[in-house]
Design a protein around this motif. Structure first.
Motif, PDB file in Angstrom:
ATOM      1  N   TYR A  28       0.865   4.209  -2.793  1.00  9.61           N
ATOM      2  CA  TYR A  28       0.794   5.633  -2.441  1.00  9.61           C
ATOM      3  C   TYR A  28       1.904   6.409  -3.144  1.00  9.61           C
ATOM      4  N   MET A  33      -5.881   9.828   0.701  1.00 14.46           N
ATOM      5  CA  MET A  33      -4.787   8.950   0.282  1.00 14.46           C
ATOM      6  C   MET A  33      -3.949   8.510   1.478  1.00 14.46           C
ATOM      7  N   LEU A  71      -4.090   4.600   2.390  1.00 14.68           N
ATOM      8  CA  LEU A  71      -2.935   3.836   1.932  1.00 14.68           C
ATOM      9  C   LEU A  71      -1.785   3.780   2.931  1.00 14.68           C
ATOM     10  N   HIS A  87       0.730   9.239  -5.623  1.00 15.19           N
ATOM     11  CA  HIS A  87       0.857  10.576  -5.044  1.00 15.19           C
ATOM     12  C   HIS A  87       1.688  11.499  -5.921  1.00 15.19           C
ATOM     13  N   ARG A 111       0.831  -1.209   0.000  1.00 18.91           N
ATOM     14  CA  ARG A 111       0.000   0.000   0.000  1.00 18.91           C
ATOM     15  C   ARG A 111       0.862   1.253   0.000  1.00 18.91           C
ATOM     16  N   ASN A 112       1.993   1.213   0.683  1.00 17.01           N
ATOM     17  CA  ASN A 112       2.921   2.346   0.658  1.00 17.01           C
ATOM     18  C   ASN A 112       3.491   2.557  -0.744  1.00 17.01           C
TER      19      ASN A 112
END
Length: 450
Positions: A139, A229, A233, A143, A135-136
């Motif tokens: 992101y 976000m 995330l 992002h 999930r990071n």
């Protein structure tokens, strides 16, 4: 609290609340305060920092993952992937801290990497299997384009707005360079257009004012995307959080049920049971004296009859404290009216429900109101109280207000904390507003589920 009730469209009753300092603050409209508000500049700073941080994070994530994927044909690829994921998790921690400082967004840390066994290989496997790690990465990838867009829009609108708004203050600098009074909008070999007349200068400042007033709300809307976000995330998994919450609620429900069972057992043992035991002994003595001394036996039977009445009343009170029959038969209005009639202060009950909620929710609402009215009778020193019940969308709202001395707090071990735990177990909220000197307003918000 009363403010919460008003937000749901239920009018606050007069006589308990007035316009205090909070209601008299900020007479200036929010639209005019926004360009100078600390929140606006904090969010603008967040968007400014997002671009360099997102760029570095995106480059790091793509480079490490691409390198690790390319080296998977060798053993080196797996450690490189794990190192990349660990690095991205570190950047995620920085982003959570930045959101906390500049956006005031509290996001919990995701589940840490917990290898089942010791050693480097176990840690690498745990990092690769962690959903939070991926999930990071997502992101970091998503992002970067968003941060680029938000940075560009925020800087463009913010600088343009302030530049146009302050144009009357600095438009005089142009003659020394252009020989004309103002900024040139258009020019060719035949003619040129300059912003130099008083009307054009005023119109420019007005356009700048409109942009300046609108930009804070544009910035706020863009940071809402960042909030979503970061929360979705970079925070803990929603499923894991829900599991933890349900486990906690289950523990509260079990503890509450055990406490209720202990209370019922204690009340039966110390009250009705002891009285019935004494009654049986008195009847046995009366039976023995029936032939020898009928008058004494009659007196003992009469005393036993009084004990039976008291025992029956104690059993009725005990049953009423568990789940009264009037609540089952006639609903909250009649049940709360019955509770209010036993309160030591006059209580006004107003129940505005189009239909009955779920039985469990109805029982919790009844128990909450009963406990609050009991607290008013014992501790509030009030001269009057009110109980309001209404429905707001899919929520059941319960508000108990008194004009007593106030000062009620949800301190550890207090009855209010127990009520809050009981309500939280069904995804409800309990809010206490009790300044010293009063009045006290306790608002319970429960799911409808009916």
């Amino acid at each position: 609290m009363a403010a919460m009730a008003t937000d749901y469209g239920h009018p606050t009753r007069p006589g308990f609340h007035g316009d205090g300092p909070a209601e008299r603050r900020h007479r200036m409209p929010a639209a005019l305060r926004a360009p100078f508000a600390a929140r606006t500049w904090s969010e603008f700073g967040y968007l400014l920092l997002s671009l360099p941080i997102a760029t570095f994070t995106f480059v790091f994530a793509v480079t490490m993952l691409s390198l690790g994927a390319g080296l998977l044909v060798t053993f080196i690829g797996i450690p490189v992937l794990a190192a990349g994921l660990a690095g991205v998790r570190g950047f995620g921690a920085v982003e959570r801290m930045r959101a906390r400082s500049l956006l005031g967004l509290e996001v919990g840390d995701p589940d840490p990497v917990r290898p089942k066994k010791g050693g480097g290989m176990a840690w690498i496997g745990a990092v690769l299997k962690s959903g939070a790690s991926w999930r990071n990465v997502l992101y970091a990838v998503l992002h970067f384009p968003w941060a680029t867009f938000a940075f560009t829009v925020a800087v463009t609108f913010w600088t343009t707005g302030w530049a146009l708004l302050t144009y009357p203050l600095w438009q005089w600098v142009f003659p020394m360079y252009t020989g004309q009074d103002g900024v040139q909008l258009y020019g060719d070999e035949t003619h040129s257009v300059y912003l130099d007349s008083p009307f054009e200068i005023a119109a420019t400042a007005l356009v700048g004012l409109l942009i300046t007033l609108a930009t804070p709300w544009l910035i706020r809307s863009m940071t809402m995307v960042d909030r979503l976000m970061v929360t979705g995330l970079l925070g803990p998994s929603l499923l894991a959080s829900r599991v933890v919450e349900l486990e906690s609620d289950r523990g509260v429900v079990v503890d509450t049920a055990a406490a209720d069972l202990r209370r019922i057992e204690r009340n039966l043992h110390d009250g009705a049971q002891a009285r019935l035991v004494s009654l049986a002994m008195d009847l046995g003595l009366a039976k023995e004296k029936l032939q020898e001394d009928p008058q004494a036996a009659a007196r003992m039977v009469d005393e036993a009859h009084g004990e039976v009445k008291i025992a029956l009343q104690e059993l009725r009170d005990l049953a009423r404290g568990i789940h009264p029959a009037v609540l089952t038969d006639r609903g909250l209005d009649a049940a709360l009216s019955a509770v209010a009639s036993r309160c030591t202060v006059p209580v006004t009950v107003d129940v505005d429900l189009d239909r009955r909620p779920a039985a469990a929710i109805e029982g919790i609402a009844y128990f909450t109101a009963s406990e609050l009215l009991q607290n008013i009778s014992k501790h509030a020193g009030a001269s009057r109280a009110m109980v309001d019940v209404w429905r707001a969308s899919d929520r059941l709202m319960l508000q108990v207000t008194d004009d007593g001395a106030g000062g009620a707090q949800m301190s550890p071990g207090s009855g209010l904390v127990g009520l809050a735990d009981r309500i939280d177990a069904v995804d409800g909220i309990l809010v206490v507003d009790s300044p010293h000197g009063g009045p006290t307003t306790v608002t319970a918000e429960l799911p409808w589920r009916g």
